[in-house]
Design an enzyme around this catalytic site. Structure first.
Site, PDB file in Angstrom:
ATOM      1  N   CYS A 210       0.819  -1.233   0.000  1.00 50.26           N
ATOM      2  CA  CYS A 210       0.000   0.000   0.000  1.00 50.26           C
ATOM      3  C   CYS A 210       0.841   1.267   0.000  1.00 50.26           C
ATOM      4  O   CYS A 210       0.350   2.337  -0.350  1.00 50.26           O
ATOM      5  CB  CYS A 210      -0.952  -0.002   1.191  1.00 50.26           C
ATOM      6  SG  CYS A 210      -2.165  -1.329   1.095  1.00 50.26           S
TER       7      CYS A 210
ATOM      8  N   HIS B 165      -3.042   7.625   1.744  1.00 48.79           N
ATOM      9  CA  HIS B 165      -3.460   6.293   1.306  1.00 48.79           C
ATOM     10  C   HIS B 165      -4.840   6.027   1.885  1.00 48.79           C
ATOM     11  O   HIS B 165      -5.115   6.352   3.043  1.00 48.79           O
ATOM     12  CB  HIS B 165      -2.451   5.252   1.793  1.00 48.79           C
ATOM     13  CG  HIS B 165      -2.954   3.842   1.641  1.00 48.79           C
ATOM     14  ND1 HIS B 165      -3.439   3.361   0.443  1.00 48.79           N
ATOM     15  CD2 HIS B 165      -3.063   2.825   2.535  1.00 48.79           C
ATOM     16  CE1 HIS B 165      -3.813   2.097   0.607  1.00 48.79           C
ATOM     17  NE2 HIS B 165      -3.605   1.752   1.867  1.00 48.79           N
TER      18      HIS B 165
ATOM     19  N   ASN C 105      -9.963   0.244  -0.476  1.00 47.62           N
ATOM     20  CA  ASN C 105      -8.501   0.332  -0.421  1.00 47.62           C
ATOM     21  C   ASN C 105      -7.930  -0.279  -1.703  1.00 47.62           C
ATOM     22  O   ASN C 105      -7.999  -1.494  -1.896  1.00 47.62           O
ATOM     23  CB  ASN C 105      -8.013  -0.419   0.821  1.00 47.62           C
ATOM     24  CG  ASN C 105      -6.504  -0.398   0.986  1.00 47.62           C
ATOM     25  OD1 ASN C 105      -5.780  -0.022   0.073  1.00 47.62           O
ATOM     26  ND2 ASN C 105      -6.036  -0.830   2.143  1.00 47.62           N
TER      27      ASN C 105
HETATM   28  O1  UT7 Z   1      -3.738  -0.572   3.559  1.00 47.05           O
HETATM   29  C1  UT7 Z   1      -2.956  -1.452   4.271  1.00 47.05           C
HETATM   30  C2  UT7 Z   1      -3.068  -1.207   5.692  1.00 47.05           C
HETATM   31  N1  UT7 Z   1      -4.314  -1.726   6.202  1.00 47.05           N
HETATM   32  C3  UT7 Z   1      -4.978  -1.036   7.055  1.00 47.05           C
HETATM   33  O2  UT7 Z   1      -4.590   0.073   7.350  1.00 47.05           O
HETATM   34  C4  UT7 Z   1      -6.180  -1.659   7.728  1.00 47.05           C
HETATM   35  C5  UT7 Z   1      -6.178  -1.273   9.158  1.00 47.05           C
HETATM   36  N2  UT7 Z   1      -7.250  -1.889   9.928  1.00 47.05           N
HETATM   37  C6  UT7 Z   1      -8.545  -1.537   9.803  1.00 47.05           C
HETATM   38  O3  UT7 Z   1      -8.882  -0.740   8.967  1.00 47.05           O
HETATM   39  C7  UT7 Z   1      -9.517  -2.107  10.799  1.00 47.05           C
HETATM   40  O4  UT7 Z   1      -8.815  -2.758  11.831  1.00 47.05           O
HETATM   41  C8  UT7 Z   1     -10.529  -3.101  10.164  1.00 47.05           C
HETATM   42  C9  UT7 Z   1     -11.543  -2.337   9.339  1.00 47.05           C
HETATM   43  C10 UT7 Z   1      -9.813  -4.112   9.320  1.00 47.05           C
HETATM   44  C11 UT7 Z   1     -11.313  -3.838  11.265  1.00 47.05           C
HETATM   45  O5  UT7 Z   1     -11.948  -2.926  12.130  1.00 47.05           O
HETATM   46  P1  UT7 Z   1     -11.789  -3.086  13.721  1.00 47.05           P
HETATM   47  O6  UT7 Z   1     -12.632  -2.044  14.321  1.00 47.05           O
HETATM   48  O7  UT7 Z   1     -10.306  -3.051  14.025  1.00 47.05           O
HETATM   49  O8  UT7 Z   1     -12.423  -4.493  13.995  1.00 47.05           O
HETATM   50  P2  UT7 Z   1     -11.752  -5.810  14.634  1.00 47.05           P
HETATM   51  O9  UT7 Z   1     -10.798  -6.429  13.675  1.00 47.05           O
HETATM   52  O10 UT7 Z   1     -11.250  -5.499  15.998  1.00 47.05           O
HETATM   53  O11 UT7 Z   1     -13.028  -6.731  14.749  1.00 47.05           O
HETATM   54  C12 UT7 Z   1     -14.154  -6.377  15.560  1.00 47.05           C
HETATM   55  C13 UT7 Z   1     -15.259  -7.382  15.352  1.00 47.05           C
HETATM   56  C14 UT7 Z   1     -14.790  -8.832  15.468  1.00 47.05           C
HETATM   57  O12 UT7 Z   1     -15.826  -9.584  16.100  1.00 47.05           O
HETATM   58  P3  UT7 Z   1     -15.719  -9.931  17.670  1.00 47.05           P
HETATM   59  O13 UT7 Z   1     -14.469 -10.731  17.798  1.00 47.05           O
HETATM   60  O14 UT7 Z   1     -15.648  -8.610  18.383  1.00 47.05           O
HETATM   61  O15 UT7 Z   1     -16.979 -10.689  17.908  1.00 47.05           O
HETATM   62  C15 UT7 Z   1     -14.675  -9.292  14.044  1.00 47.05           C
HETATM   63  O16 UT7 Z   1     -14.863 -10.685  13.895  1.00 47.05           O
HETATM   64  O17 UT7 Z   1     -15.798  -7.263  14.031  1.00 47.05           O
HETATM   65  C16 UT7 Z   1     -15.813  -8.540  13.401  1.00 47.05           C
HETATM   66  N3  UT7 Z   1     -15.660  -8.353  11.954  1.00 47.05           N
HETATM   67  C17 UT7 Z   1     -16.701  -8.155  11.134  1.00 47.05           C
HETATM   68  N4  UT7 Z   1     -18.027  -8.095  11.361  1.00 47.05           N
HETATM   69  C18 UT7 Z   1     -18.819  -7.859  10.306  1.00 47.05           C
HETATM   70  C19 UT7 Z   1     -14.506  -8.320  11.236  1.00 47.05           C
HETATM   71  N5  UT7 Z   1     -14.791  -8.100   9.939  1.00 47.05           N
HETATM   72  C20 UT7 Z   1     -16.135  -7.995   9.855  1.00 47.05           C
HETATM   73  C21 UT7 Z   1     -17.028  -7.765   8.784  1.00 47.05           C
HETATM   74  N6  UT7 Z   1     -18.348  -7.701   9.046  1.00 47.05           N
HETATM   75  N7  UT7 Z   1     -16.602  -7.597   7.506  1.00 47.05           N
END
Ligand code: UT7
Length: 322
Positions: free
Chosen positions: A115, A249, A279
């Site tokens: 990225c 980005h 992204n």
């Molecule tokens: O470009 C390269 C660099 N990449 C990035 O910069 C990405 C950086 N990270 C992010 O943007 C965020 O961390 C994400 C959007 C990927 C995830 O958001 P988050 O607020 O950090 O969520 P999380 O990973 O902590 O997950 C929270 C909950 C989990 O469920 P439990 O364990 O709390 O029950 C996940 O299983 O959300 C769940 N979850 C989803 N639920 C519905 C994860 N993906 C999804 C989804 N739909 N697509």
């Protein structure tokens, strides 16, 4: 004092026609439009058609940038293409773009920094132009990133899209505060396990799929990006208040907002395309830049700050005046 430097003289971009909405994704994995919008700001993403290659996207963006700059393809003597999703393992996709543009002279090669790739490519091309090795470059970020997604993994498949953006970078004489002013690119291989592809030529012999511990990446992203931005600012003596536009980005609207807040940047100066593009990895910065130039927000003479963070980890920032 006038010195040899490089100037962005044209921009272009290309997005594949097919759009995949959050609602479409909710029919494929256990997710919802509400979750994706709230956690990422993404509403939709573009998906390359079957048979449409990274080099096709890159060539379309490059043609638009050449037209915008008023430069003929035959004048280009350097192509640096940032991509994680090349057409083939080799040759470099940049050489295919070179061929598609009808260029038979000069050099073309790929840069792989996921990225952050576009900033690494821009830093590379700027350095080569400043040294007088080449005169007219195309710097491209192009991805068919959706081809390395695991469409059963909701934690990654909702985040990414396909697209390409390009700039024409030309050498010339100018003041220290003109053209590409400063860049700062860094990597830290110890964080590989937080964001990587679980396959490859010499490991599994397969393409593999994106694996990410999103919340860990999120935490590092804001800190790394902010430190890279501070580096280019202190390098040039600029203050955050001098910045006309911030072209980050486009990974997540919450990261964009978090970085802007930490840096004390007015949110109205932040160019965001994450809602419509998702992204697009190395393509996201030149896509956003082109869009904001074409809709009249970014104008000639504006001071632009750009940043990125991605797999590796890799990250960086760049300051340039259009
Ligand atoms: O470009 C390269 C660099 N990449 C990035 O910069 C990405 C950086 N990270 C992010 O943007 C965020 O961390 C994400 C959007 C990927 C995830 O958001 P988050 O607020 O950090 O969520 P999380 O990973 O902590 O997950 C929270 C909950 C989990 O469920 P439990 O364990 O709390 O029950 C996940 O299983 O959300 C769940 N979850 C989803 N639920 C519905 C994860 N993906 C999804 C989804 N739909 N697509």
């Amino acid at each position: 004092m006038n010195t040899q430097r490089s100037f962005i003289t044209g921009t272009g971009s290309y997005l594949p026609a097919r759009i995949l909405s959050n609602t479409d994704l909710a029919g494929m994995v256990d997710t919802s439009d509400e979750w994706i919008r709230e956690r990422t700001g993404i509403e939709q993403r573009h998906i390359a058609a079957e048979g449409e290659l990274t080099s096709d996207l890159a060539t379309a963006a490059a043609r638009a940038a050449l037209e915008n700059a008023g430069v003929e393809a035959s004048e280009i003597d350097l192509i640096v293409l940032a991509t994680t999703t090349p057409d083939n393992t080799f040759p470099a996709t940049a050489t295919t773009v070179q061929h598609k543009l009808g260029i038979t002279d000069g050099a073309a090669f790929d840069v792989q920094a996921v990225c952050s790739g576009f900033l690494f490519a821009l830093a590379t091309a700027d350095s080569m132009l400043r040294q007088g090795l080449f005169n007219n470059a195309l710097v491209i970020g192009a991805e068919t990133f959706t081809r390395i997604l695991d469409w059963s993994d909701r934690s990654t498949c909702v985040l990414f899209g396909d697209g390409a953006g390009a700039v024409v970078l030309q050498s010339g004489e100018g003041e220290d505060d003109q053209g590409v002013i400063s860049h700062h690119v860094r990597t830290d291989g110890s964080k590989k396990e937080l964001l990587y592809v679980d396959g490859g030529v010499s490991s599994t012999g397969t393409i593999g799929h994106v694996r990410m511990q999103g919340n860990q990446v999120f935490r590092h992203a804001i800190a790394n990006i902010s430190s890279a931005v501070q580096a280019v600012l202190s390098d040039t003596g600029h203050d955050i208040a001098d910045i006309d536009w911030f072209v980050p980005h486009q990974a997540n609207q919450r990261i964009l907002n978090g970085v802007a807040k930490r840096l004390g940047l007015d949110e109205e100066k932040v160019i965001s395309t994450v809602a419509k593009h998702g992204n697009t990895s190395a393509a996201s910065i030149p896509l956003a830049l082109d869009q904001a130039i074409r809709d009249g927000r970014i104008q000639k003479g504006d001071l632009v700050l750009s940043e990125a963070m991605g797999g590796g980890f890799s990250w960086g920032a760049c300051l340039f005046r259009l």
